[in-house]
Design a protein around this motif. Structure first.
Motif, PDB file in Angstrom:
ATOM      1  N   CYS A 105       0.854  -1.185   0.000  1.00  9.16           N
ATOM      2  CA  CYS A 105       0.000   0.000   0.000  1.00  9.16           C
ATOM      3  C   CYS A 105       0.891   1.238   0.000  1.00  9.16           C
ATOM      4  O   CYS A 105       1.883   1.304   0.716  1.00  9.16           O
ATOM      5  N   CYS A 152      -1.659  -2.745   6.770  1.00  9.38           N
ATOM      6  CA  CYS A 152      -1.702  -1.446   7.461  1.00  9.38           C
ATOM      7  C   CYS A 152      -2.975  -1.327   8.289  1.00  9.38           C
ATOM      8  O   CYS A 152      -3.014  -0.580   9.265  1.00  9.38           O
ATOM      9  N   HIS A 188       0.332   4.131   0.995  1.00 11.79           N
ATOM     10  CA  HIS A 188       0.181   5.058   2.118  1.00 11.79           C
ATOM     11  C   HIS A 188       1.060   4.685   3.296  1.00 11.79           C
ATOM     12  O   HIS A 188       1.460   5.541   4.075  1.00 11.79           O
ATOM     13  N   HIS A 189       1.350   3.390   3.452  1.00  6.53           N
ATOM     14  CA  HIS A 189       2.139   2.947   4.596  1.00  6.53           C
ATOM     15  C   HIS A 189       3.333   2.077   4.214  1.00  6.53           C
ATOM     16  O   HIS A 189       4.114   1.692   5.077  1.00  6.53           O
TER      17      HIS A 189
HETATM   18 ZN    ZN Z   1      -2.137   1.498   3.943  1.00  7.05          ZN
END
Ligand code: ZN
Length: 183
Positions: free
Chosen positions: A73, A144, A75-76
């Motif tokens: 992912c 996440c 985002h993380h």
């Molecule tokens: Zn994430």
């Protein structure tokens, strides 16, 4: 292009940032390992999409279920992983099943979001195979979410992308969804 030196420096800084000693034994090789791993990922992103054109009469749905995938992912930078189900209705051209697996891998091995991964696989197959329709469903667990307890561990997120006949023809779409549920 992968800049291994940049990755090495960044991972070293990251380790320092979380209070680790990047020179301790277990971590000493980590920046270089990660740099080499991303180089490997990059190498798996391109492949030769061999097509077979002698299937002009075959116009039933081709379905491959449960293609395992692992992605990150964006985002993380934590893994999300699960299964991809792909179906298409050929228009005179099919591809080897292994190419569908390669397609999934090519779009997985980069910072991703599940929705975009799903769309990119569908768009790529639409462009390469020019089929009468294509359907892609992705089911994934996101670490996440699971690791941070924001969602119950094992929670599965499902996304889909439908093109052509899978979008316009209710019967085709229903057949696809029925087949991937295995009922
Ligand atoms: Zn994430």
């Amino acid at each position: 292009m992968i800049d291994k030196e940049k990755i090495r420096q960044a991972i070293r800084l990251f380790l320092e940032g979380i209070g680790e000693d990047p020179d301790r034994e277990g971590l000493r090789e980590t920046p270089d390992r990660i740099a080499r791993m991303w180089e490997e990922f990059e190498g798996m992103r391109s492949f030769d999409m061999k097509l077979f054109e002698e299937f002009g009469d075959y116009n039933e749905m081709v379905l491959v279920k449960d293609i395992r995938f692992y992605s990150l992912c964006e985002h993380h930078l934590l893994p999300f992983f699960g299964q991809v189900h792909i179906a298409y209705i050929p228009d005179g051209v099919i591809c080897g099943l292994s190419k569908l697996v390669r397609t999934v891998r090519a779009f997985s091995l980069r910072p991703q979001v599940q929705e975009r991964l799903t769309e990119e696989i569908a768009d790529f197959l639409e462009k390469e195979l020019k089929p009468k329709g294509v359907g892609v469903v992705v089911e994934a667990e996101h670490l996440c979410m699971s690791m941070r307890g924001a969602m119950s561990p094992g929670h599965i997120t499902t996304t889909s992308a439908l093109r052509g006949a899978f979008l316009k023809d209710m019967k085709t779409r229903e057949e696809f969804l029925k087949l991937i549920k295995g009922v």
